[in-house]
Design a protein around this motif. Structure first.
Motif, PDB file in Angstrom:
ATOM      1  N   VAL A  14      57.632 -42.234  46.355  1.00 52.40           N
ATOM      2  CA  VAL A  14      58.787 -42.643  44.923  1.00 52.40           C
ATOM      3  C   VAL A  14      57.845 -43.436  43.949  1.00 52.40           C
ATOM      4  O   VAL A  14      56.680 -43.634  44.632  1.00 52.40           O
ATOM      5  CB  VAL A  14      59.725 -42.894  45.420  1.00 52.40           C
ATOM      6  N   ALA A  15      58.064 -42.565  42.544  1.00 55.91           N
ATOM      7  CA  ALA A  15      58.037 -43.052  41.711  1.00 55.91           C
ATOM      8  C   ALA A  15      58.883 -43.744  40.555  1.00 55.91           C
ATOM      9  O   ALA A  15      59.359 -42.582  40.531  1.00 55.91           O
ATOM     10  CB  ALA A  15      55.940 -42.498  40.955  1.00 55.91           C
ATOM     11  N   ALA A  16      58.784 -45.133  39.963  1.00 57.52           N
ATOM     12  CA  ALA A  16      59.531 -44.969  39.283  1.00 57.52           C
ATOM     13  C   ALA A  16      59.289 -45.417  37.677  1.00 57.52           C
ATOM     14  O   ALA A  16      58.242 -46.387  37.829  1.00 57.52           O
ATOM     15  CB  ALA A  16      60.032 -45.915  39.564  1.00 57.52           C
ATOM     16  N   TRP A  63      67.299 -49.177  46.862  1.00 57.51           N
ATOM     17  CA  TRP A  63      66.235 -50.080  47.043  1.00 57.51           C
ATOM     18  C   TRP A  63      66.188 -50.321  47.656  1.00 57.51           C
ATOM     19  O   TRP A  63      65.880 -50.224  49.128  1.00 57.51           O
ATOM     20  CB  TRP A  63      67.480 -51.359  46.628  1.00 57.51           C
ATOM     21  N   PHE A  64      64.058 -50.774  48.147  1.00 56.87           N
ATOM     22  CA  PHE A  64      63.684 -51.351  48.979  1.00 56.87           C
ATOM     23  C   PHE A  64      62.746 -52.754  49.313  1.00 56.87           C
ATOM     24  O   PHE A  64      61.876 -52.847  49.827  1.00 56.87           O
ATOM     25  CB  PHE A  64      63.149 -49.520  49.450  1.00 56.87           C
ATOM     26  N   ASP A 177      57.728 -43.872  50.085  1.00 59.29           N
ATOM     27  CA  ASP A 177      59.108 -43.710  50.297  1.00 59.29           C
ATOM     28  C   ASP A 177      59.865 -44.384  51.339  1.00 59.29           C
ATOM     29  O   ASP A 177      59.604 -43.924  52.662  1.00 59.29           O
ATOM     30  CB  ASP A 177      59.476 -42.326  50.203  1.00 59.29           C
ATOM     31  N   PRO A 178      61.119 -44.797  50.701  1.00 66.73           N
ATOM     32  CA  PRO A 178      61.105 -46.362  52.357  1.00 66.73           C
ATOM     33  C   PRO A 178      62.027 -44.738  53.082  1.00 66.73           C
ATOM     34  O   PRO A 178      62.448 -45.372  53.995  1.00 66.73           O
ATOM     35  CB  PRO A 178      62.233 -46.613  51.147  1.00 66.73           C
ATOM     36  N   GLY A 182      61.943 -45.042  57.938  1.00 68.79           N
ATOM     37  CA  GLY A 182      62.357 -45.911  57.755  1.00 68.79           C
ATOM     38  C   GLY A 182      63.288 -46.992  57.679  1.00 68.79           C
ATOM     39  O   GLY A 182      64.240 -47.100  58.544  1.00 68.79           O
ATOM     40  N   LYS A 183      62.727 -47.323  56.740  1.00 70.61           N
ATOM     41  CA  LYS A 183      63.645 -48.558  55.796  1.00 70.61           C
ATOM     42  C   LYS A 183      65.306 -47.883  55.804  1.00 70.61           C
ATOM     43  O   LYS A 183      66.054 -49.044  55.180  1.00 70.61           O
ATOM     44  CB  LYS A 183      63.628 -48.858  54.264  1.00 70.61           C
TER      45      LYS A 183
END
Length: 197
Positions: A14-16, A63-64, A177-178, A182-183
């Motif tokens: 993921v990108a932010a 949120w990770f 990517d969380p 599995g997060k």
């Protein structure tokens, strides 16, 4: 430095865009409800903390950061006497929290300020921010700072600006990517495309 133009985000990531904001003096507090059901939790239980973190930020906003920490690393942060965790309750259920980090001398980081959907739009966010500003500037600091990103609520950046923070810089963050690690469940963060490797 990134060159101008588009840059591929690898599948499974993921990108932010992260925006850093700060204030150098306490602003005038904004009108807000004053009947907060808030209390400080010292030495929080890891499962309690992770559950609240997921509920207010994980499912809706991906949120990770704290979910990627092992038990020892998370415990070191949230049990530090210079980290304050303040859950907020409504009708006996914890529906949000505020986390202030004073571990760097002379500064305070607003590490987290989040509300579950039950409190969004009630003025509670402004009240919680007023509480954060008051707590932060009660200590001898010269800088109060926070960061938000494009994975957060689209209203977050403007909320921080209205609260008295000024943007100072931006970064691009790329992470696993969380949902694929599995997060978080696969249905979390529906506003962010899930690209499997």
């Amino acid at each position: 430095m990134l060159a101008d133009g588009l840059h591929d985000v690898p599948p499974g990531k993921v990108a932010a865009v992260v925006t850093h904001l700060e204030m150098r003096r306490p602003p005038a507090l904004r009108p807000a409800p004053t009947d907060l059901a808030i209390r400080r939790v010292t030495n929080p239980d890891l499962d309690w903390y992770r559950s609240l973190f997921r509920r207010v930020g994980g499912y809706d906003w991906l949120w990770f950061s704290r979910l990627n920490l092992d038990d020892d690393a998370l415990r070191t942060i949230i049990t530090d006497p210079n980290v304050e965790i303040w859950p907020i309750s409504k009708d006996g259920a914890e529906e949000g929290f505020l986390e202030l980090d004073f571990r760097t001398r002379g500064t305070c980081e607003l590490a987290f300020l989040a509300l579950a959907p039950a409190l969004i739009g009630t003025g509670t966010g402004r009240a919680l921010m007023n509480y954060a500003i008051t707590r932060a500037w009660a200590r001898p600091i010269s800088r109060f700072h926070v960061q938000t990103c494009t994975l957060d609520s689209p209203r977050a950046l403007e909320f921080y600006r209205r609260s008295g923070f000024t943007p100072t810089r931006q970064q691009v963050e790329i992470a696993d990517d969380p949902r694929l690690t599995g997060k978080l469940p696969l249905e979390a963060g529906p506003h962010v495309p899930l690209l499997r490797p």
